[in-house]
Design a protein around this motif. Structure first.
Motif, PDB file in Angstrom:
ATOM      1  N   GLN A 219      45.852  19.900  15.918  1.00 53.80           N
ATOM      2  CA  GLN A 219      46.338  19.682  15.339  1.00 53.80           C
ATOM      3  C   GLN A 219      45.751  19.942  13.702  1.00 53.80           C
ATOM      4  O   GLN A 219      45.208  19.821  13.522  1.00 53.80           O
TER       5      GLN A 219
ATOM      6  N   ASP B 285      45.659  17.583   9.364  1.00 55.79           N
ATOM      7  CA  ASP B 285      46.078  16.708   8.004  1.00 55.79           C
ATOM      8  C   ASP B 285      45.709  17.679   7.498  1.00 55.79           C
ATOM      9  O   ASP B 285      44.740  18.155   6.908  1.00 55.79           O
TER      10      ASP B 285
ATOM     11  N   GLY C  69      51.275  18.466  15.017  1.00 57.80           N
ATOM     12  CA  GLY C  69      50.450  19.517  15.540  1.00 57.80           C
ATOM     13  C   GLY C  69      51.227  19.721  17.007  1.00 57.80           C
ATOM     14  O   GLY C  69      52.490  19.029  16.965  1.00 57.80           O
TER      15      GLY C  69
ATOM     16  N   THR D 119      50.405  15.133   9.173  1.00 55.33           N
ATOM     17  CA  THR D 119      49.602  15.434   9.621  1.00 55.33           C
ATOM     18  C   THR D 119      50.658  15.544  11.313  1.00 55.33           C
ATOM     19  O   THR D 119      52.235  15.611  11.316  1.00 55.33           O
TER      20      THR D 119
ATOM     21  N   GLN E  81      41.002  10.483  17.776  1.00 50.92           N
ATOM     22  CA  GLN E  81      41.825  12.519  16.776  1.00 50.92           C
ATOM     23  C   GLN E  81      40.491  13.718  17.166  1.00 50.92           C
ATOM     24  O   GLN E  81      40.549  14.647  16.273  1.00 50.92           O
TER      25      GLN E  81
ATOM     26  N   THR F 226      49.545  15.488  22.539  1.00 47.53           N
ATOM     27  CA  THR F 226      49.025  16.232  21.384  1.00 47.53           C
ATOM     28  C   THR F 226      47.338  16.786  21.597  1.00 47.53           C
ATOM     29  O   THR F 226      47.255  18.043  21.997  1.00 47.53           O
ATOM     30  N   LEU F 227      46.723  15.661  21.702  1.00 43.62           N
ATOM     31  CA  LEU F 227      44.801  16.050  21.511  1.00 43.62           C
ATOM     32  C   LEU F 227      44.854  15.903  22.650  1.00 43.62           C
ATOM     33  O   LEU F 227      43.675  15.984  23.138  1.00 43.62           O
TER      34      LEU F 227
ATOM     35  N   ARG G 150      50.771  20.647  21.233  1.00 38.26           N
ATOM     36  CA  ARG G 150      50.313  21.572  22.299  1.00 38.26           C
ATOM     37  C   ARG G 150      50.855  21.915  23.541  1.00 38.26           C
ATOM     38  O   ARG G 150      51.919  21.646  23.708  1.00 38.26           O
TER      39      ARG G 150
ATOM     40  N   TYR H  17      41.606  19.793  10.619  1.00 37.36           N
ATOM     41  CA  TYR H  17      42.155  20.317  11.699  1.00 37.36           C
ATOM     42  C   TYR H  17      41.269  20.713  12.724  1.00 37.36           C
ATOM     43  O   TYR H  17      40.252  20.244  13.270  1.00 37.36           O
TER      44      TYR H  17
ATOM     45  N   SER I  79      55.726  11.541  18.446  1.00 36.53           N
ATOM     46  CA  SER I  79      55.027  12.348  19.347  1.00 36.53           C
ATOM     47  C   SER I  79      55.531  12.204  20.489  1.00 36.53           C
ATOM     48  O   SER I  79      56.588  11.434  21.490  1.00 36.53           O
TER      49      SER I  79
END
Length: 744
Positions: A422, A424, A436, A434, A55, A160-161, A438, A380, A492
């Motif tokens: 993202q 938390d 998030g 959580t 993360q 997302t990440l 993108r 975040y 996700s």
């Protein structure tokens, strides 16, 4: 963008590198004044807890609400894991195969999602990262890294990440940071097939604010397939690789750190043997001389060029600025460049029936800005990412004694930009929410040339471009049932980029783009520490719904290419279990199991839904890994350990062909079905050997594929339209040897 040719052979590191490495190994160890302890090892009372950065910030594996497997430096060494190709079945529902004919390109499948074609215009389904830097392509993805600290395998969409091309998951390769203190390690290894490996890692004393570490690795091994007199090369399936690494850290105070990384990998070896196991070429075309053989062969006769070369260089510069309680700002610039060449005698015989080459160049550049922090109950991460790449492949092919020759070339570019965030939110000591998202925008282009002898099928200057965009959200709920037990529910999304078919056979196929493939996934998981920390148990169940499925079916038309379409939908679902235990201080046990159910919901061919009669590829129903390490004696000489590592991958299909033959002119899935197989590796070591007051050493005997399993790893089926020519590529036979390492 103009089509171009480049030199076909990368430079070699040369004799000087190997000589310097061996010199350091033999001369540096005995004269060092400061000795350190033996290699870091797990706490002898508990299961080791590895920190990961799934993360984008360091967290203990058990606290991350993601199905993930982390492999520490000590375990990497003990289990002989040197690169991505060695990760096969080491995590649940993870399957890794080297691409047909090569050992520096990998097909990585996680939870049944995979990209099988290594051609540069294809995007991978699993994102691979080196120290946080994305590695763009399957070609050249199998390379040895010096000073690996850990490997993280993140299963499920990471859109997302991590962003584009993490539809199935991500693999993080994390190297060790410079310590700023003088020390290091060196290893020499020798084995059968005249195998020899040497590596050295050196940390230099801190010089003002600068810390530095360097590493070198070289490996050579004779081919286990020898060729007959008159063949074009003397052996196949050999190994000749070299690699190096430089890591610099500039400490400009506790709030500002600058890190530079450089890694280089080179290979110059022959191809893997294309052993023909099925052929009707002589009867269909009257072309004699194809050698068909069943079972693993160790002798071959070939006439075509056979080589595989890799020249890969990577640079990255990361600046991390701590802004106090507000958070940390991090900027990363990176570039990676690759020259990759191969040549295959596809008929595996002393006749000119099917010869092909791929001469590829690839470059990528990226910038990423991250802001990581927290305010009160909120943690975040937010960022911006931009990525550019361009590539070119020259793919000459010759068939039927040279009567048919293709000049096939293509080039491409990519420009991708994204913004992500993202957060938390902790609602008390037990509950964490959580969320998030993108957003990614991409622009892709292609240019293509194809000629068959004097006939130009696709003229030079044929080009096209297109744009895509995708938004990939994430939401999860985590709840701690106690200090040692947590559960999570995670939703996700992810996507694999679209593009153009660089191997298309017509202008229309060249200029028609295929759309991104997308997935929506839900995962329910549990992570537990048991028996006071002496055991861990992680369980996850998942269900993935894939849409705009990208499929390429090899047609053997023209210059041996495929047609690519977004043809349908698929569902994959399954179970994953990981268990670790330390019953005693001297015994360490690990087990993982994955169950996968994968099927097509829709697969449209010529307007007909054939989902019920097509094989899902690289989706074994069962994967299993068992590992045990026993410390069975502590003596004045050192500590004796024995390790056994067993990995099983179930049966699976390689191509989305028909399960029941309804069209005899097309390939049948059964002809390229890979049988389930288990491999066992063994290691006996004596560690903690005192080398005077300067260093400690370890000696080990090891054997890989101890049962000498004669297993086919990969295949190509050219189908009825090309004489049913089918090649098999076998896994390496039993290899064994001895190694000695020293740490100071």
């Amino acid at each position: 963008m103009a089509l171009r040719r480049r030199p076909s052979k990368p430079r070699a590191l040369g004799v000087a590198t190997s000589s310097a490495l061996i010199s350091v190994v033999y001369s540096a160890v005995p004269t060092l004044a400061q000795a350190q302890a033996a290699a870091a090892r797990a706490d002898e009372g508990q299961v080791q807890q590895v920190e990961i950065t799934a993360q984008r910030r360091p967290e203990k594996l058990r606290d991350v609400p993601i199905a993930a497997t982390a492999i520490s430096e000590r375990e990497l060494e003990a289990r002989g894991i040197a690169n991505v190709a060695d990760l096969a079945a080491i995590a649940p529902n993870v399957q890794v195969s080297q691409t047909p004919g090569n050992s520096t390109a990998a097909q990585i499948s996680i939870r049944g999602s995979v990209t099988t074609n290594p051609a540069l215009f294809w995007e991978p389904t699993v994102g691979m990262y080196v120290d946080g830097v994305y590695v763009g392509k399957m070609q050249g993805s199998v390379f040895d890294l010096v000073d690996l600290e850990r490997v993280e395998v993140l299963r499920g969409p990471q859109g997302t990440l991590y962003g584009r091309n993490t539809l199935a998951g991500a693999i993080n390769l994390v190297t060790r940071k410079p310590s700023g203190e003088f020390g290091g390690s060196a290893t020499l290894e020798a084995g059968n097939y005249s195998a020899a490996m040497g590596k050295v890692s050196l940390d230099l004393p801190k010089l003002g604010p600068l810390s530095a570490a360097v590493g070198l690795r070289t490996e050579k091994r004779d081919g286990w397939v020898k060729t007959t007199p008159g063949s074009s090369v003397g052996e196949l399936n050999d190994r000749d690789t070299r690699g190096g690494r430089v890591a610099l850290n500039l400490d400009l105070g506790r709030n500002l750190q600058v890190d530079y990384r450089y890694d280089e990998s080179r290979a110059d070896q022959n191809s893997r043997f294309s052993q023909v196991v099925r052929s009707t070429v002589q009867g269909d075309f009257g072309f004699p001389g194809i050698v068909v053989s069943k079972g693993r062969q160790t002798t071959a006769s070939i006439d075509g060029p056979s080589f595989e070369t890799l020249d890969l260089k990577g640079h990255s510069l990361a600046v991390e600025w701590k802004l106090g309680e507000a958070g940390t700002l991090k900027y990363t610039w990176a570039k990676r460049d690759m020259a990759w060449r191969d040549a295959l005698d596809l008929d595996g015989s002393p006749v000119l029936f099917a010869h092909t080459q791929r001469l590829s160049d690839y470059g990528q550049r990226s910038h990423e800005l991250q802001f990581v922090g927290g305010v009160g109950a909120v943690s975040y991460v937010a960022g911006l990412f931009t990525f550019k790449d361009d590539g070119f492949t020259d793919n000459p092919q010759r068939f039927f004694g040279g009567a048919v020759a293709f000049d096939s070339r293509y080039g491409f570019t990519t420009k991708a930009d994204s913004a992500f965030g993202q957060a938390d939110l902790k609602l008390g000591p037990a509950l964490t929410l959580t969320a998030g998202v993108r957003h990614t925008r991409e622009r892709k282009s292609v240019d293509r040339f194809l000629a068959a002898g004097p006939a130009v099928l696709i003229p030079a200057g044929t080009a096209a471009s297109t744009r895509f965009s995708s938004t990939t959200p994430l939401a999860s709920v985590g709840y701690k049932l106690g200090a040692d037990h947590s559960v999570y529910l995670r939703y996700s999304e992810g996507f694999k980029s679209g593009g153009f078919n660089g191997e298309a056979q017509s202008v229309i196929e060249t200029t028609t783009p295929f759309r991104p493939e997308k997935v929506k996934a839900i995962e329910l998981g549990s992570k537990s520490a048991l028996a006071g920390g002496r055991a861990t148990l992680n369980v996850a169940v998942f269900r993935n719904k894939i849409t705009d499925l990208q499929q390429a079916v090899f047609t053997a038309d023209g210059s041996a290419a495929s047609n690519i379409r977004n043809v349908g939908k698929a569902t994959t679902q399954g179970l994953e279990v990981e268990f670790g235990a330390r019953p005693t201080a001297d015994l360490r046990l690990q087990a993982s199991y994955g169950y996968l159910d994968a099927k097509f919901d829709e697969l449209i061919e010529l307007g007909v839904n054939v989902a019920g009669n097509r094989a899902v590829v690289h989706a074994p129903r069962h994967t299993l890994n068992l590992m045990g390490e026993w410390t069975f004696a502590r003596t004045a000489l050192g500590t004796w350990r024995a390790l056994a590592d067993y990995a099983y991958t179930g049966a699976h299909y390689l191509y989305p062909y028909q399960l029941t033959v309804t069209d005899p002119t097309s390939q049948a899935a059964a002809n390229t079905r890979i049988a389930g197989a288990g491999f066992i590796n063994l290691r006996l070591s004596l560690g903690g050997i005192s080398l005077g007051t300067a260093a400690t050493g370890e000696a080990a005997l090891w054997v890989r594929n101890a049962g000498d399993k004669k297993h086919v790893n990969n295949m190509i089926d050219f189908g009825p339209g090309f004489g049913n020519l089918t090649q098999a590529y076998y896994a390496d036979p039993r290899t064994f040897g001895i190694s000695f390492s020293a740490r100071w």
